[in-house]
Design an enzyme around this catalytic site. Structure first.
Site, PDB file in Angstrom:
ATOM      1  N   CYS A 143       0.860  -1.188   0.000  1.00  0.00           N
ATOM      2  CA  CYS A 143       0.000   0.000   0.000  1.00  0.00           C
ATOM      3  C   CYS A 143       0.893   1.233   0.000  1.00  0.00           C
ATOM      4  O   CYS A 143       1.780   1.351   0.856  1.00  0.00           O
ATOM      5  CB  CYS A 143      -0.882  -0.018   1.248  1.00  0.00           C
ATOM      6  SG  CYS A 143      -1.505   1.616   1.663  1.00  0.00           S
ATOM      7  N   LYS A 296       1.229  18.373   4.424  1.00  0.00           N
ATOM      8  CA  LYS A 296      -0.152  18.293   4.912  1.00  0.00           C
ATOM      9  C   LYS A 296      -0.135  17.972   6.405  1.00  0.00           C
ATOM     10  O   LYS A 296       0.674  17.179   6.861  1.00  0.00           O
ATOM     11  CB  LYS A 296      -0.928  17.213   4.156  1.00  0.00           C
ATOM     12  CG  LYS A 296      -2.389  17.291   4.523  1.00  0.00           C
ATOM     13  CD  LYS A 296      -3.263  16.293   3.831  1.00  0.00           C
ATOM     14  CE  LYS A 296      -4.675  16.449   4.387  1.00  0.00           C
ATOM     15  NZ  LYS A 296      -5.429  15.245   4.441  1.00  0.00           N
TER      16      LYS A 296
HETATM   17  N1  MSP Z   1     -15.988  11.146   7.060  1.00  0.00           N
HETATM   18  C1  MSP Z   1     -15.488  11.649   5.835  1.00  0.00           C
HETATM   19  C2  MSP Z   1     -16.442  12.635   5.208  1.00  0.00           C
HETATM   20  C3  MSP Z   1     -17.817  12.123   4.936  1.00  0.00           C
HETATM   21  S1  MSP Z   1     -18.841  13.380   4.329  1.00  0.00           S
HETATM   22  C4  MSP Z   1     -20.221  12.638   3.853  1.00  0.00           C
HETATM   23  C5  MSP Z   1     -14.157  12.361   6.079  1.00  0.00           C
HETATM   24  N2  MSP Z   1     -13.885  12.760   7.325  1.00  0.00           N
HETATM   25  S2  MSP Z   1     -12.544  13.537   7.788  1.00  0.00           S
HETATM   26  O1  MSP Z   1     -12.595  13.611   9.230  1.00  0.00           O
HETATM   27  O2  MSP Z   1     -11.404  12.923   7.226  1.00  0.00           O
HETATM   28  O3  MSP Z   1     -12.699  14.971   7.276  1.00  0.00           O
HETATM   29  C6  MSP Z   1     -12.174  15.412   6.062  1.00  0.00           C
HETATM   30  C7  MSP Z   1     -12.413  16.887   5.964  1.00  0.00           C
HETATM   31  O4  MSP Z   1     -11.801  17.589   7.069  1.00  0.00           O
HETATM   32  C8  MSP Z   1     -11.848  17.559   4.728  1.00  0.00           C
HETATM   33  O5  MSP Z   1     -12.634  17.375   3.590  1.00  0.00           O
HETATM   34  C9  MSP Z   1     -11.796  18.991   5.219  1.00  0.00           C
HETATM   35  O6  MSP Z   1     -13.072  19.520   5.267  1.00  0.00           O
HETATM   36  C10 MSP Z   1     -11.273  18.822   6.635  1.00  0.00           C
HETATM   37  N3  MSP Z   1      -9.804  18.752   6.664  1.00  0.00           N
HETATM   38  C11 MSP Z   1      -9.058  17.761   7.247  1.00  0.00           C
HETATM   39  N4  MSP Z   1      -7.725  18.065   7.102  1.00  0.00           N
HETATM   40  C12 MSP Z   1      -7.590  19.229   6.445  1.00  0.00           C
HETATM   41  C13 MSP Z   1      -6.481  20.044   6.089  1.00  0.00           C
HETATM   42  N5  MSP Z   1      -5.231  19.726   6.362  1.00  0.00           N
HETATM   43  N6  MSP Z   1      -6.765  21.214   5.454  1.00  0.00           N
HETATM   44  C14 MSP Z   1      -8.043  21.611   5.187  1.00  0.00           C
HETATM   45  N7  MSP Z   1      -9.090  20.859   5.512  1.00  0.00           N
HETATM   46  C15 MSP Z   1      -8.918  19.632   6.088  1.00  0.00           C
HETATM   47  O7  MSP Z   1     -13.436  12.560   5.114  1.00  0.00           O
END
Ligand code: MSP
Length: 649
Positions: A143, A296
């Site tokens: 992976c 990131k």
């Molecule tokens: N559970 C899924 C989403 C399901 S929606 C039907 C998920 N969750 S997550 O906890 O990983 O959240 C992802 C989201 O968190 C991103 O799309 C963004 O909105 C926010 N972010 C998480 N890390 C980020 C950054 N480093 N920068 C900007 N936004 C970020 O995916």
């Protein structure tokens, strides 16, 4: 009233909230407030995504049942939002009954219409990513994210006929240019749709492998999986299909996500809606990542920014302003405390704070704190009014399209324009000349414009905006505002009302000092005896929990290069590869025991989730573990060579 419905992603509960989550939710809150001021009916939804393998694993790691575990983290997310001044109308959790019911209803509907079928699928499954990989996607059979060998699994599952809707979706995106915005993401999706046939989507997992999910209504041996569960939350919260909110707010939906989940939102979701006979949402708004020093943010790199810490140090107003001003919506942006402090001092303390302070204190000095009545308008007044109209127009148009940085930049034309207006009109000179008519007009022009600025800033800095308005003697009710009218209306600030003497909303701040380097020193006897006491205590019952131990992320790294620290004899700058894209630099107190040549090529153990910090101006992104034995020092190292990045557990 025009409806406006905005959603954030529902966040996974396998990690605690960080800056990335905070940004998306703050954007959603600001957009909601903006639309309220535009006299629209609003609904703002956020929540948590609580099913799946990752959650079960996280619960196991914490010695909890999945339910106990998700209750804890979901509550943490929920409690964060009021602290960040985010006022969501609903908070949805995918483990709630109402959601389970909606998912099952939609699954049944799509199954009945023939768009879900049972089939066999084989693939390389990575448990870390919770997804199947194709042969091509693997790197050396592993992976690419976890560097572990996935398991080949072949099993029967249910599939959604997504391929059937490919042409419809392409056509829909082409006909609705702002369906996905900004444009770069629309293009990305179109080229994905052009690049080949869309595959059908596997939407189930057998219960023999996963039980923590929503049971399929047409097969009790399966649960639905990830996206068919999660995306539907956007309908559940509106009480689809018969609720009042559904009738009012669908399809006026604005989904807000970062680019990581573009595909599920731009491809899976509209095709799922189509298959369920539901109109597509109106807009998908996609933003970039917050990066820390070009990487990131991620839990395993230990570079996660805690939103509450930022709020506590700099205040919620400055934090929200910075996030919206600094990131060009759609692109990545770098987060650093230096940049935050820079903006706070320049835009808020210098420009905005100064304008308020100077004007309020002049109103007191020249008019005893009463708002004067303007007299004749002169050329400078007409000019600044025009600057104001243009600034507000830009602000509103840009905000409406999620272009917050440009919106604020536009509004600051007025803030800076007013500071210049003070310099040009020189109220102190007017007072000296006793030209009270002119002085009244100048002060009124300033105060009325400040009112307009404060109202416009409510979506971004709600608390500061309300305080500014209070200082201007205005009690603010967002329901009574129509922002679009503010562009042309003049003179809402009442002459004769009183304003505060000073405003100190945005004091200048200093950048926090980096922690001083701790030189490696021989322990004195006093310290030694304290340490011994501590060890004894821990044997007398002061144990740490297993959970505390698992917080420390230790990896094996290979030393690529070593240099002497330019300013500290005892420190070395060690470049070590720990299985990431870039090697890390660790500042290590090893110079008394090892020469750079001794270390090069060796394998060491690195603590990788220590908060990065500067040691004598050099960034240290971790700690190398070593053992002190009298005057000697030995490195901790694996008994045989392993791949860099392997976890120590
Ligand atoms: N559970 C899924 C989403 C399901 S929606 C039907 C998920 N969750 S997550 O906890 O990983 O959240 C992802 C989201 O968190 C991103 O799309 C963004 O909105 C926010 N972010 C998480 N890390 C980020 C950054 N480093 N920068 C900007 N936004 C970020 O995916």
């Amino acid at each position: 009233m025009e409806p406006f419905y905005i959603t954030t992603p529902i966040y996974y509960v396998n990690a605690r909230p960080h800056l990335g989550h905070a940004y998306t939710t703050i954007v959603a809150d600001s957009m909601t407030r903006f639309n309220k001021l535009m006299a629209r009916e609003t609904f703002f939804l956020t929540g948590t995504d609580e099913h799946g393998d990752k959650i079960v694993q996280a619960a196991e790691n914490n010695n909890m049942s999945p339910q106990e575990y998700v209750d804890g983290i979901s509550a943490e997310f929920k409690a964060l939002w009021p602290d960040l001044m985010c006022e969501n109308d609903d908070y949805i959790r995918t483990t709630e009954k109402r959601h389970v019911k909606t998912v099952q209803d939609i699954l049944q509907k799509v199954y009945d219409s023939g768009d879900i079928y049972f089939g066999e699928y084989g693939g390389h499954y990575c448990y870390g990513c919770e997804r199947f990989y194709t042969e091509k996607e693997l790197v050396d059979g592993k992976c690419p994210d976890h560097q572990t060998k996935p398991e080949y699994i072949s099993e029967k599952n249910y599939f959604f006929k997504m391929s059937k809707y490919q042409d419809w979706l392409k056509d829909h995106i082409q006909k609705n240019p702002d369906f996905i915005r900004p444009e770069r993401y629309r293009n990305e999706v179109l080229s994905l749709l052009d690049s080949g046939a869309l595959e059908d989507l596997c939407i189930s997992r057998p219960k023999s492998r996963l039980t923590w999910g929503i049971e399929l209504p047409f097969d009790k041996d399966y649960v639905t999986y990830v996206w068919f569960d999660a995306l539907i939350n956007y309908l559940t919260a509106l009480d689809y299909p018969d609720g009042e909110n559904y009738k009012e707010f669908w399809p006026a939906a604005n989904h807000l996500v970062a680019k990581d989940i573009l595909k599920p939102h731009a491809i899976f979701w509209p095709t799922m809606l189509k298959a369920a006979g539901v109109e597509p949402y109106q807009h998908l708004n996609v933003h970039g990542y917050w990066l820390i020093k070009d990487t990131k943010m991620s839990k395993s790199l230990g570079n996660v920014v805690e939103p509450l810490k930022m709020k506590d140090t700099y205040g919620i107003n400055a934090f929200r302003y910075f996030l919206l001003r600094e990131m060009s919506f759609g692109q990545d942006a770098s987060f650093s405390e230096e940049a935050l402090v820079g903006r706070l001092n320049a835009d808020l303390a210098n420009d905005l704070g100064n304008l308020f302070n100077r004007t309020l204190s002049m109103t007191h000095k020249y008019f005893g704190g009463e708002v004067p009545t303007p007299v004749n308008e002169e050329i400078e007044d007409a000019e600044i009014k025009k600057i104001g109209r243009d600034a507000m127009k830009t602000y509103q148009a840009m905000f409406d399209e999620f272009k917050f940085s440009r919106a604020l930049e536009g509004l600051w034309e007025l803030v800076r324009g007013l500071n210049k207006y003070i310099d040009v009109t020189a109220p102190w000179a007017l007072k000296k000349e006793n030209d009270m008519d002119r002085l009244s007009t100048v002060i009124y022009v300033l105060l009325e414009n400040m009112r307009k600025i404060a109202v416009h800033l409510w979506p971004v800095m709600p608390a500061a905006s309300e305080q500014m308005l209070e200082q201007l003697g205005i009690s603010f009710d967002p329901r009574k505002v129509d922002l679009s009218k503010e562009i042309d209306v003049w003179g809402l600030l009442e002459s004769g009302s009183t304003v505060d003497k000073t405003s100190n909303l945005f004091p200048r701040v200093e950048m926090p000092e980096p922690e001083p380097a701790k030189p490696v020193k021989e322990e004195n006897t006093d310290k030694k005896s304290k340490k011994k006491k501590k060890a004894d205590e821990s044997q007398n019952g002061e144990y740490i929990e297993f959970e505390d131990f698992t917080k420390v992320d230790m990896r094996v790294g290979t030393v690529l290069d070593v240099e002497k620290h330019p300013d500290a004899d005892r420190l070395l700058l060690v470049k070590v590869e720990v299985g990431e894209e870039e090697p890390r630099q660790v500042v290590a107190g090893l110079a008394d025991f090892f020469s750079p040549e001794d270390l090069k090529g060796r394998q060491v153990v690195v603590v990788t989730n220590l908060k990065p910090r500067k040691l004598r101006k050099q960034l240290s992104q971790g700690m190398i573990l070593a053992v002190k034995n009298g005057d000697d020092m030995q490195l901790l190292t694996p008994s045989a060579e392993v791949s860099p990045g392997c976890k120590v557990s």
